[in-house]
Design a protein around this motif. Structure first.
Motif, PDB file in Angstrom:
ATOM      1  N   GLU A  91       7.199 -33.034   5.952  1.00 31.55           N
ATOM      2  CA  GLU A  91       5.748 -33.142   6.117  1.00 31.55           C
ATOM      3  C   GLU A  91       5.230 -32.034   7.022  1.00 31.55           C
ATOM      4  OE1 GLU A  91       4.936 -37.006   7.717  1.00 31.55           O
ATOM      5  OE2 GLU A  91       5.929 -38.018   6.055  1.00 31.55           O
ATOM      6  N   THR A  92       5.982 -31.757   8.092  1.00 30.71           N
ATOM      7  CA  THR A  92       5.579 -30.771   9.093  1.00 30.71           C
ATOM      8  C   THR A  92       6.738 -29.828   9.347  1.00 30.71           C
ATOM      9  OG1 THR A  92       4.170 -32.437  10.142  1.00 30.71           O
ATOM     10  CG2 THR A  92       4.679 -30.468  11.444  1.00 30.71           C
ATOM     11  N   GLU A  93       6.439 -28.540   9.406  1.00 33.38           N
ATOM     12  CA  GLU A  93       7.427 -27.532   9.774  1.00 33.38           C
ATOM     13  C   GLU A  93       7.002 -26.954  11.109  1.00 33.38           C
ATOM     14  OE1 GLU A  93       9.190 -23.228   8.243  1.00 33.38           O
ATOM     15  OE2 GLU A  93       7.836 -24.355   6.955  1.00 33.38           O
ATOM     16  N   TRP A  94       7.907 -27.007  12.086  1.00 30.30           N
ATOM     17  CA  TRP A  94       7.596 -26.527  13.430  1.00 30.30           C
ATOM     18  C   TRP A  94       8.133 -25.128  13.632  1.00 30.30           C
ATOM     19  CZ3 TRP A  94       4.301 -28.974  16.545  1.00 30.30           C
ATOM     20  CH2 TRP A  94       3.989 -30.293  16.220  1.00 30.30           C
ATOM     21  N   GLY A  95       7.329 -24.287  14.286  1.00 28.91           N
ATOM     22  CA  GLY A  95       7.717 -22.915  14.594  1.00 28.91           C
ATOM     23  C   GLY A  95       7.861 -22.715  16.088  1.00 28.91           C
ATOM     24  N   GLU A  96       7.639 -21.481  16.516  1.00 34.14           N
ATOM     25  CA  GLU A  96       7.814 -21.118  17.911  1.00 34.14           C
ATOM     26  C   GLU A  96       6.678 -21.672  18.775  1.00 34.14           C
ATOM     27  OE1 GLU A  96       5.318 -17.880  16.055  1.00 34.14           O
ATOM     28  OE2 GLU A  96       7.019 -19.075  15.413  1.00 34.14           O
ATOM     29  N   GLN A  97       6.931 -21.720  20.080  1.00 34.51           N
ATOM     30  CA  GLN A  97       5.910 -22.159  21.023  1.00 34.51           C
ATOM     31  C   GLN A  97       4.783 -21.128  21.084  1.00 34.51           C
ATOM     32  OE1 GLN A  97       5.752 -25.020  22.580  1.00 34.51           O
ATOM     33  NE2 GLN A  97       7.776 -25.787  22.119  1.00 34.51           N
ATOM     34  N   VAL A  98       3.581 -21.603  21.336  1.00 31.21           N
ATOM     35  CA  VAL A  98       2.432 -20.723  21.577  1.00 31.21           C
ATOM     36  C   VAL A  98       2.630 -20.132  22.973  1.00 31.21           C
ATOM     37  CG1 VAL A  98      -0.070 -20.658  21.908  1.00 31.21           C
ATOM     38  CG2 VAL A  98       0.927 -22.082  20.096  1.00 31.21           C
ATOM     39  N   THR A  99       2.604 -18.815  23.067  1.00 36.34           N
ATOM     40  CA  THR A  99       2.820 -18.178  24.365  1.00 36.34           C
ATOM     41  C   THR A  99       1.596 -18.361  25.261  1.00 36.34           C
ATOM     42  OG1 THR A  99       1.905 -16.042  23.707  1.00 36.34           O
ATOM     43  CG2 THR A  99       4.275 -16.408  23.266  1.00 36.34           C
ATOM     44  N   ASP A 100       1.796 -18.174  26.550  1.00 41.03           N
ATOM     45  CA  ASP A 100       0.667 -18.241  27.481  1.00 41.03           C
ATOM     46  C   ASP A 100      -0.361 -17.163  27.142  1.00 41.03           C
ATOM     47  OD1 ASP A 100       1.769 -20.390  28.834  1.00 41.03           O
ATOM     48  OD2 ASP A 100       2.618 -19.160  30.447  1.00 41.03           O
ATOM     49  N   GLU A 101       0.088 -15.992  26.709  1.00 33.85           N
ATOM     50  CA  GLU A 101      -0.833 -14.911  26.343  1.00 33.85           C
ATOM     51  C   GLU A 101      -1.677 -15.309  25.131  1.00 33.85           C
ATOM     52  OE1 GLU A 101       2.521 -14.429  26.926  1.00 33.85           O
ATOM     53  OE2 GLU A 101       2.130 -13.702  28.967  1.00 33.85           O
ATOM     54  N   GLU A 102      -1.048 -15.912  24.127  1.00 34.44           N
ATOM     55  CA  GLU A 102      -1.800 -16.378  22.958  1.00 34.44           C
ATOM     56  C   GLU A 102      -2.816 -17.435  23.365  1.00 34.44           C
ATOM     57  OE1 GLU A 102       1.176 -16.139  19.154  1.00 34.44           O
ATOM     58  OE2 GLU A 102       1.750 -17.524  20.754  1.00 34.44           O
ATOM     59  N   TYR A 103      -2.378 -18.369  24.198  1.00 32.38           N
ATOM     60  CA  TYR A 103      -3.247 -19.460  24.630  1.00 32.38           C
ATOM     61  C   TYR A 103      -4.423 -18.939  25.450  1.00 32.38           C
ATOM     62  CZ  TYR A 103      -4.816 -23.665  27.029  1.00 32.38           C
ATOM     63  OH  TYR A 103      -5.586 -24.672  27.540  1.00 32.38           O
ATOM     64  N   ARG A 104      -4.180 -17.985  26.326  1.00 33.59           N
ATOM     65  CA  ARG A 104      -5.235 -17.469  27.212  1.00 33.59           C
ATOM     66  C   ARG A 104      -6.253 -16.604  26.502  1.00 33.59           C
ATOM     67  NH1 ARG A 104      -1.203 -15.414  30.783  1.00 33.59           N
ATOM     68  NH2 ARG A 104      -0.239 -17.192  31.760  1.00 33.59           N
ATOM     69  N   ALA A 105      -6.052 -16.318  25.219  1.00 35.44           N
ATOM     70  CA  ALA A 105      -6.996 -15.492  24.451  1.00 35.44           C
ATOM     71  C   ALA A 105      -8.195 -16.310  23.985  1.00 35.44           C
ATOM     72  CB  ALA A 105      -6.274 -14.866  23.258  1.00 35.44           C
ATOM     73  N   HIS A 106      -8.377 -17.522  24.523  1.00 38.32           N
ATOM     74  CA  HIS A 106      -9.457 -18.399  24.091  1.00 38.32           C
ATOM     75  C   HIS A 106     -10.818 -17.860  24.519  1.00 38.32           C
ATOM     76  CE1 HIS A 106     -10.151 -20.017  28.120  1.00 38.32           C
ATOM     77  NE2 HIS A 106      -8.838 -20.096  28.235  1.00 38.32           N
ATOM     78  N   PRO A 107     -11.858 -18.272  23.805  1.00 40.94           N
ATOM     79  CA  PRO A 107     -13.210 -17.864  24.186  1.00 40.94           C
ATOM     80  C   PRO A 107     -13.650 -18.578  25.470  1.00 40.94           C
ATOM     81  CG  PRO A 107     -13.270 -19.467  22.397  1.00 40.94           C
ATOM     82  CD  PRO A 107     -11.811 -19.128  22.647  1.00 40.94           C
ATOM     83  N   THR A 108     -14.705 -18.105  26.054  1.00 39.47           N
ATOM     84  CA  THR A 108     -15.261 -18.757  27.231  1.00 39.47           C
ATOM     85  C   THR A 108     -15.727 -20.160  26.844  1.00 39.47           C
ATOM     86  OG1 THR A 108     -15.983 -16.655  28.115  1.00 39.47           O
ATOM     87  CG2 THR A 108     -17.034 -18.612  29.020  1.00 39.47           C
TER      88      THR A 108
END
Length: 137
Positions: A118-135
């Motif tokens: 049902e679900t395929e899991w990949g790599e963790q979201v890096t802190d850099e990817e996460y911090r790219a969020h909008p204001t």
């Protein structure tokens, strides 16, 4: 009619989540139903790993502020009442904003085929990817 008793709350496994995440299975369909529904609670900064669902996934935010992203796309802010749909096979992640808790209903369908996850899991979201969020205002 059938009354399904509440199951214990489970901590999200470290292979699938960064940070403190807890979920309750609301419904795990018995054939012929393939519906799956969980309520998932994220502490600030916590999030899923990259993952995809064979039949897609729908998220409905019930409280707090969250973030979600499809691979290659912009991070979007989710607020209570928002519903986000990812199509079958789309890699994505979702979780709480840095300074907010967030809870959502996660809804998807099983495949009906024991050989197709049902679900395929990949790599963790890096802190850099996460911090790219909008204001977040």
């Amino acid at each position: 009619m059938e009354v399904l008793k509440k199951r214990p709350t489970s901590k999200g496994p470290a292979e699938w989540f960064t940070g403190d995440v807890w979920f309750d299975v609301i419904y795990a369909g018995a054939e012929p139903s393939r519906m799956r529904v969980n309520i998932v609670r994220f502490a600030p900064c916590s999030r899923t790993a990259w993952h995809r669902h064979a039949t897609g996934q729908t998220l409905h935010v019930t409280e707090g502020i969250g973030l979600a992203q499809s691979r290659g796309g912009q991070i979007v802010v989710m607020r209570p009442g928002d519903t986000v749909r990812t199509p079958p096979g789309e890699w994505h992640w979702h979780g709480a904003a840095p300074d907010h808790f967030m809870a959502h209903l996660a809804m998807w369908e099983g495949t009906g085929d024991a050989g197709v996850p049902e679900t395929e899991w990949g790599e963790q979201v890096t802190d850099e990817e996460y911090r790219a969020h909008p204001t977040i205002g």
